[in-house]
Design an enzyme around this catalytic site. Sequence first.
Site, PDB file in Angstrom:
ATOM      1  CB  ALA A  65       8.753  11.828   2.483  1.00  0.00           C
ATOM      2  N   GLY A 109      10.624   7.929   5.597  1.00  0.00           N
ATOM      3  CA  GLY A 109      10.585   9.033   6.559  1.00  0.00           C
ATOM      4  C   GLY A 109       9.886   8.646   7.858  1.00  0.00           C
ATOM      5  CD  GLU A 112      14.807   8.951   6.527  1.00  0.00           C
ATOM      6  OE1 GLU A 112      13.810   9.368   5.907  1.00  0.00           O
ATOM      7  OE2 GLU A 112      15.978   9.152   6.167  1.00  0.00           O
ATOM      8  CD  GLU A 132      13.691   5.938   2.014  1.00  0.00           C
ATOM      9  OE1 GLU A 132      14.032   4.755   2.268  1.00  0.00           O
ATOM     10  OE2 GLU A 132      13.229   6.698   2.881  1.00  0.00           O
TER      11      GLU A 132
HETATM   12  N1  COA Z   1       2.955   9.154   0.370  1.00  0.00           N
HETATM   13  C1  COA Z   1       1.723   9.407  -0.099  1.00  0.00           C
HETATM   14  N2  COA Z   1       0.848   8.450  -0.405  1.00  0.00           N
HETATM   15  C2  COA Z   1       1.241   7.192  -0.235  1.00  0.00           C
HETATM   16  C3  COA Z   1       2.513   6.844   0.240  1.00  0.00           C
HETATM   17  C4  COA Z   1       3.392   7.893   0.554  1.00  0.00           C
HETATM   18  N3  COA Z   1       4.619   7.672   1.005  1.00  0.00           N
HETATM   19  N4  COA Z   1       2.609   5.511   0.286  1.00  0.00           N
HETATM   20  C5  COA Z   1       1.437   5.032  -0.142  1.00  0.00           C
HETATM   21  N5  COA Z   1       0.616   6.041  -0.464  1.00  0.00           N
HETATM   22  C6  COA Z   1      -0.763   5.964  -0.950  1.00  0.00           C
HETATM   23  C7  COA Z   1      -0.842   5.199  -2.259  1.00  0.00           C
HETATM   24  O1  COA Z   1      -0.549   6.040  -3.345  1.00  0.00           O
HETATM   25  C8  COA Z   1      -2.268   4.735  -2.256  1.00  0.00           C
HETATM   26  O2  COA Z   1      -3.057   5.824  -2.587  1.00  0.00           O
HETATM   27  P1  COA Z   1      -4.353   5.625  -3.456  1.00  0.00           P
HETATM   28  O3  COA Z   1      -5.254   4.752  -2.660  1.00  0.00           O
HETATM   29  O4  COA Z   1      -4.843   6.994  -3.682  1.00  0.00           O
HETATM   30  O5  COA Z   1      -3.874   4.953  -4.701  1.00  0.00           O
HETATM   31  C9  COA Z   1      -2.525   4.456  -0.768  1.00  0.00           C
HETATM   32  O6  COA Z   1      -1.511   5.189  -0.058  1.00  0.00           O
HETATM   33  C10 COA Z   1      -2.414   3.008  -0.395  1.00  0.00           C
HETATM   34  O7  COA Z   1      -1.174   2.507  -0.894  1.00  0.00           O
HETATM   35  P2  COA Z   1      -1.048   1.055  -1.513  1.00  0.00           P
HETATM   36  O8  COA Z   1       0.340   0.883  -1.921  1.00  0.00           O
HETATM   37  O9  COA Z   1      -2.116   0.860  -2.522  1.00  0.00           O
HETATM   38  O10 COA Z   1      -1.439   0.189  -0.232  1.00  0.00           O
HETATM   39  P3  COA Z   1      -0.731  -1.068   0.383  1.00  0.00           P
HETATM   40  O11 COA Z   1      -1.467  -1.344   1.640  1.00  0.00           O
HETATM   41  O12 COA Z   1      -0.603  -2.130  -0.630  1.00  0.00           O
HETATM   42  O13 COA Z   1       0.773  -0.637   0.731  1.00  0.00           O
HETATM   43  C11 COA Z   1       2.543   0.692   1.635  1.00  0.00           C
HETATM   44  C12 COA Z   1       1.028   0.345   1.679  1.00  0.00           C
HETATM   45  C13 COA Z   1       2.762   1.836   2.578  1.00  0.00           C
HETATM   46  C14 COA Z   1       3.349  -0.519   2.097  1.00  0.00           C
HETATM   47  C15 COA Z   1       2.949   1.044   0.189  1.00  0.00           C
HETATM   48  O14 COA Z   1       2.061   2.016  -0.288  1.00  0.00           O
HETATM   49  C16 COA Z   1       4.339   1.586   0.025  1.00  0.00           C
HETATM   50  O15 COA Z   1       5.276   0.842  -0.064  1.00  0.00           O
HETATM   51  N6  COA Z   1       4.455   2.933  -0.023  1.00  0.00           N
HETATM   52  C17 COA Z   1       5.699   3.588  -0.323  1.00  0.00           C
HETATM   53  C18 COA Z   1       6.524   3.707   0.890  1.00  0.00           C
HETATM   54  C19 COA Z   1       7.829   4.381   0.574  1.00  0.00           C
HETATM   55  O16 COA Z   1       8.499   4.074  -0.377  1.00  0.00           O
HETATM   56  N7  COA Z   1       8.186   5.318   1.452  1.00  0.00           N
HETATM   57  C20 COA Z   1       9.433   5.958   1.378  1.00  0.00           C
HETATM   58  C21 COA Z   1       9.609   6.952   0.320  1.00  0.00           C
HETATM   59  S1  COA Z   1       8.657   8.403   0.452  1.00  0.00           S
END
Ligand code: COA
Length: 715
Positions: A65, A109, A112, A132
């Site tokens: 999400a 999400g 999901e 999460e």
């Molecule tokens: N929604 C919106 N933006 C997101 C996001 C999400 N679920 N997940 C990551 N981003 C954004 C980050 O804020 C970052 O933005 P920025 O460049 O403006 O700072 C960008 O995506 C890159 O993320 P980053 O974490 O720096 O890159 P990464 O390659 O190291 O890791 C992920 C990528 C997806 C593995 C990591 O961002 C992550 O674990 N995200 C959360 C996932 C999560 O918890 N999802 C479920 C709950 S909603």
Amino acid sequence: MGSPELVQLERRGDVAVVRIDHPPVNALAEPVRSALASALGRLGADPEVRAVVITGSGRTFAAGADIRELEAAVLDHAVEPPDFHGLLQLVEDFAQPIVIALNGTALGGGLELAMAGHYRLADPEARLGLPEVNLGIIPGAEGTQRLTRLVGVAKALEMVVGGKPIGAEDACRAGLVDALLDGDVIERAVVFARDAARRGAPHPRARERTEKLGDAASNGPLFAAAREQARKTRAHQTAPLAAIQAVAAAATLPFDEGCRTERALALGCVRSEQARAMLHGFLAERSAAKLPGLAGSGTPAAIEQVAILGAGTMGASIAMACANAGLRVSLSDGSTEALTRGFSTIQRSYQSSVDRGRLTAAAAAERFARIRSVSGYEGCASADLVIEAVYENMTIKKEVFGEIGRRARPGAILASNTSTLDIDQLGAVSGVPESVIGLHFFSPAHVMRLVEIVRGVATGKGVVAAALQFAKRLSKVGVVVRNAPGFVGNRIMFPYMYEAQFLAEEGAPPEQVDQVLTDFGMAMGIFAVDDMGGLDVAWRVRKELRQFEGEDGRKPLVADLLVELGRLGQKVRKGWYRYGEDRKPIPDPEVIALVESVARANRIERRSISREEILERTIYALVNEGARVLGEGVARRAADIDVIYLTGYGFPAFRGGPLYYADSVGLGKIHERLLALERDHGPRFEPAPLLARLAGEGSSFREHDRRLEAAEVLP
Ligand code: COA
């Protein structure tokens, strides 16, 4: 209506390919969800479409999400959390087969959504997870219900309580993915989809599956084990327990009822203080990587080759951190023996990863092979980055920086892994101060995520940018701080550690203080931390940085004596505690007797001390020094200090970091308590000017950060 460009539609014969295209991570924000729904609506009405493939653009399928939508619901209880139900129903009930082609990471999400599809195919490099709990919440889009049906209770619990993504192969074995696809994932998925269409309905729906749900007798021990795991690895956190309840609902209730239970549990988590704090931590980590003042410094130089000088504990583990990230490393040491020891430490560490099944033998061998043994300064000339990790002594380090300044190629970055020493002095002797920076890794560097990036007065912006990029490449969190004694982390730790020692002198034994701190959620008590780091190390820092001694005339009296007695901590099995084979701290009557006699000799009145007093004096000392560091500009943002404490000092994630915690208590209250502590215990508790000002304005550290956000200055 969603914006069509968030979702790309393409026809490959009778198969439609729907591609989520929402960089950087294809977060499923509301406009993306509605674009997907409207695309599916159109495809469902098109008689020529026999099957649909849903995939993502770039390296991600969908990272979940949209975190900003989630944040809105966490911060404002009038806002509903993102609702996926309609979209998931549309996908699962779609008349034609829907094949999910996992081109890359599917989290939260994103997974999901994938589980609502009829078939899932994955690139072998894809990772799948429901992370999460790391944000203090649980999956709220039917994820716990479908996951349990697809993989069974045990695996579902592992994924939702641990929060760690699993690899595609693992997912395939568990039944979360139907097949792995090499090569052109989409093309292969199209062929698969066409076959599925040919085979005809019914297409499998996760919600109808029951064969892996087990029964009360077989599931009982699994739930008990999961609760135990949550208690150990996520102490005091509420989301993991809610996640376990949601899986239990999946195992016992019909799908729709289970979904209602999950939704209620998820909403409870979204509205919790813990979610607020953990979301703050997540966003703070990402904001630490961004310094507005660096914009315009150009693309930072890529670092591929690293020379590490010093093969002690730090040097060896930094070498591993670099090798693990695919970098080429040369490692050297002034002593051949030390170098040999360093390499055997590295080898043992990789071997233990293989033994524990964390790494294949081939991967370990490949990483090990990236680390080359060289003599003296040989590695410097070809390195993009030189990291000095020799003994923590200014004279020795200066000598080394003089040498590397002469030998490194122009433009190379010269870094010191010092935890306390003055980067500017090292810059001056190097002859290239603009290239010199501090990279303060935490021990063990191949595990700990924090790197304090210490910017000297002369350090170039491009060098700071390259250091941030380097930390990211190592999958670490780089936080830029200014060059000042103890930087940020250690500077703040000293008043906290001293206060704990004062409490011991006044009558609270180390185990009582540590218990209060771990009950608060700290990963370890401060006495145990001191023992782990080595009392001699803390002693050396105290001597190097005299300003940490007795700011208000009171000095801790026992630590030096323990060092003199050879009680250097865990490494010699005795420090503040005794240690047996299992390295667990055991209260030691000898230490208690020593503390008592020191107190008597110094006329310190001994009394019984309450938990509240212990907590206030230690944590508020930490908070107050944090405010000082922030006020002086040594740290740029309050959130940076939070990140440093969350990732490097075991501060509880569910409390969001020390300054976030202070905000949640209320700066007015903290200010008032500091004044009272100052009256009772002395001027060391005098409120930091910034804290006093913010408290007076009825403001917060968070607000302070917001005001700073617009200011384009470096720390
Ligand atoms: N929604 C919106 N933006 C997101 C996001 C999400 N679920 N997940 C990551 N981003 C954004 C980050 O804020 C970052 O933005 P920025 O460049 O403006 O700072 C960008 O995506 C890159 O993320 P980053 O974490 O720096 O890159 P990464 O390659 O190291 O890791 C992920 C990528 C997806 C593995 C990591 O961002 C992550 O674990 N995200 C959360 C996932 C999560 O918890 N999802 C479920 C709950 S909603």
